[in-house]
Design an enzyme around this catalytic site. Structure first.
Site: not given
Length: 360
Positions: A60, A16
């Site tokens: 990307d 997280y």
């Protein structure tokens, strides 16, 4: 952190990260300070270099795939800093994989000419993409623009972008040069390695033009300083980043007292720049130069509790203070590196003392 394949549905457990992406800061009205951009791009270069050494190309890179981490403050709240996480390796390619490589992946605005032309790729395609990200974070504009994806890809492969300073005149020439080199269409003209890219970023921050805007010691400067110091010659890049975060860095004017004999001792100091003199009862014991440490007995024998000599700066110096509590929080491999460095220093000092006794 974990993968559960036998559940319905299967799922991944991931870290997280408190914070958001860099995408909001690509707007002209929400640009970050120049120093912050350099710090974050520098950290991206180190992360992507680590990936490349493992044989991974991201393919990307874009602001939406770079997380800006919120750090805890003393009051319990969090605020965004310059630490980043490169995310979304879904389009990543392993150069050692045996399976067929998927072509045509990536976000058109950030693709390199080689990616558009479906040429064989290496880490330099990510260098180009990160150059586009840097350009956008500095200016709020994409370097290549078109009315549609095909037009944009034509611009990437054929047009030369204007320097970032055309949109933001306060940008120093060094940043123009860095961005434009990262955006070179030819691999021969682009940065050949992540190290070369990150070195120029750190040097730009050290330059006077940026120092005037931001006088702090940047993480990029800290990291490169550690790499140059003999004390840290056996530390890995990951361990050096630990030291960057664990240490308290201070720029101290010449003639200032750093340690005083008899004061309570907590941790030790490593000299990153400048010179220190060590005295006892006003007698000169030693002069220390960059890469040497002082006060390490407070870590090795904390029961002694007090400093045994005076230490002051001979000129403007940069010192790193590593408190005992900070080093105790370090990973075991990092602490092991420190112990080995101290052992090496002890052997060198004993050899020098023996040589002096022999010459008497």
């Amino acid at each position: 952190y974990d993968a559960v394949a036998d559940a319905d549905p299967a799922y991944l457990v991931m870290e997280y990260v408190r914070g958001g992406t860099l995408e909001p800061h690509t707007r002209p009205d929400r640009l970050l300070p120049i120093g912050d951009v350099l710090e974050m791009i520098f950290k991206c270069t180190r992360a992507l270099d680590f990936a490349w050494r493992l044989g991974v190309i991201h393919r990307d890179l874009k602001p939406a795939n770079i997380m800006r981490v919120e750090e805890p403050r003393n009051d319990g709240h969090h605020q965004p800093g310059t630490n980043v996480k490169v995310s979304d390796f879904g389009a990543a390619m392993s150069i050692s994989a045996s399976e067929t490589k998927v072509s045509g992946v990536g976000s058109p605005a950030y693709m390199s000419p080689q990616q558009i032309k479906e040429h064989p790729l290496n880490h330099q395609t990510d260098i180009f993409s990160l150059g586009v990200v840097m350009y956008q974070l500095l200016t709020g504009q994409l370097p290549f623009q078109g009315s549609n994806n095909y037009s944009m890809m034509y611009q990437i492969t054929h047009a030369e972008p204007v320097p970032p300073s055309a949109f933001r005149p306060e940008l120093p020439p060094a940043l123009d040069a860095i961005v434009m080199r990262a955006l070179q269409k030819s691999l021969d003209d682009r940065y050949p390695t992540w190290d070369a890219f990150s070195f120029d970023l750190a040097e730009a921050f050290r330059g006077e033009s940026l120092r005037e805007q931001d006088n702090r010691i940047a993480d990029s400067e800290k990291f490169n300083s550690l790499r140059r110091l003999a004390f840290f010659r056996d530390f890995t890049d990951v361990e050096l980043w630990e030291v960057v975060r664990l240490g308290e860095w201070h720029r101290v004017a010449g003639g200032q007292m750093l340690l005083r004999e008899g004061d309570a001792a907590d941790g030790f100091f490593i000299l990153a720049e400048g010179e220190l003199k060590v005295t006892k009862a006003r007698k000169l014991l030693n002069v220390l130069s960059a890469g040497e440490c002082v006060g390490e007995m407070a870590w090795l024998t904390p029961e002694h509790g007090t400093r045994g000599a005076d230490v002051s700066t001979l000129c403007e110096s940069v010192v790193i203070h590593l408190a005992n509590a900070a080093l105790e929080r370090a990973s075991e491999p990092c602490r092991h590196r420190f112990d080995r460095a101290f052992l090496r220093i002890l052997v060198e000092r004993l050899a020098l003392a023996n040589q002096r006794l022999t010459n008497v």
